[in-house]
Design an enzyme around this catalytic site. Sequence first.
Site, short mmCIF file in Angstrom:
data_model
loop_
_atom_site.label_atom_id
_atom_site.label_comp_id
_atom_site.label_asym_id
_atom_site.label_seq_id
_atom_site.Cartn_x
_atom_site.Cartn_y
_atom_site.Cartn_z
N HIS A 111 0.96 -1.17 -0.12
CA HIS A 111 -0.11 -0.08 -0.03
C HIS A 111 0.87 1.42 -0.04
CE1 HIS A 111 -3.44 2.51 0.66
NE2 HIS A 111 -2.83 3.20 1.83
N SER A 138 3.89 0.35 2.68
CA SER A 138 3.69 -0.41 3.56
C SER A 138 3.33 -1.79 3.17
CB SER A 138 2.63 -0.15 4.77
OG SER A 138 2.43 1.09 5.29
N ASP A 147 -7.01 -1.94 4.05
CA ASP A 147 -5.70 -1.63 4.63
C ASP A 147 -5.46 -1.64 5.89
OD1 ASP A 147 -5.35 -1.14 1.71
OD2 ASP A 147 -6.19 0.85 1.90
C1 GAR Z 1 1.13 0.86 -6.20
O1 GAR Z 1 1.39 2.17 -5.79
C2 GAR Z 1 0.25 0.17 -5.06
O2 GAR Z 1 1.04 0.44 -4.02
C3 GAR Z 1 -1.08 0.78 -5.23
O3 GAR Z 1 -1.35 0.90 -6.60
C4 GAR Z 1 -0.08 1.16 -7.32
C5 GAR Z 1 -0.22 -0.22 -8.46
O4 GAR Z 1 0.92 0.02 -9.14
N1 GAR Z 1 -1.98 0.15 -4.69
C6 GAR Z 1 -2.96 0.32 -3.58
O5 GAR Z 1 -3.43 1.73 -3.83
C7 GAR Z 1 -3.95 -0.69 -3.38
N2 GAR Z 1 -4.40 -0.09 -2.17
P1 GAR Z 1 1.49 -1.33 -10.10
O6 GAR Z 1 0.11 -1.69 -10.64
O7 GAR Z 1 2.38 -0.61 -11.04
O8 GAR Z 1 2.22 -2.19 -8.99
#
Ligand code: GAR
Length: 220
Positions: A111, A138, A147
Amino acid sequence: MTKLKVAILISGRGSNMGALARAAMDPDYPVEIVLVVSNRPNVAGLDLAIEHGLTVRVIDHTEYDTRRAHEAAVNEALEAVGTELVCLAGYMRILEEEFVNSWKGRLINIHPSLLPAFRGVDTHERALEKGVRIHGCSAHFVTAELDGGPIIAQAAVPITPGDTAQTLAERVLDAEHMLYPHVVALIATRKIRWAGQSVAHAREVGVKDLAFMLPLPGQN
Ligand code: GAR
């Protein structure tokens, strides 16, 4: 070495999945990625997973009448390949309690904030709005509370004057790409495990495994 069978759930870009896939290219990394599931078709993460030679499945949530039916299909796909740990990696759907409970202690998420601050979405915008000076990411076990599950490890990212949500997101994302493969390896080697409301650690696990501080600009 027996490798932990890991499945990754994505909804989009898949860069955290890519970080896990890169880590898993190392023969000494204790993880085998057995499946990547996307709830959306045609997302960049699917192409990236295929480039890494991973098995992918699209289980499109719009094709199911209920959240429960969609998650039953995801669950079946995970079980079919012998999944031992499920990693959410930018999976942008809230999971039903039934799914979460059936993977209790075997379901983790990355997260983009220092939980318990900034649960939910738009974490970088909200961190800037609140004027916090330290932000980050985190890795945590997933419970039915959004979360809200036990925190495994965190990486702190300083906010610099002039940061925008985008510049901050980029630095936090770099930290995520370091943190998530590290945490998955800790679980795979049984150094970390779910202990109900908290996380149990093997004796050799120290602060350097759990708390990361990214350097201040100009200090690296
Ligand atoms: C990342 O920053 C992840 O931490 C966030 O979405 C992005 C996905 O990027 N996740 C959340 O917000 C979940 N609550 P990615 O598809 O390039 O890994």
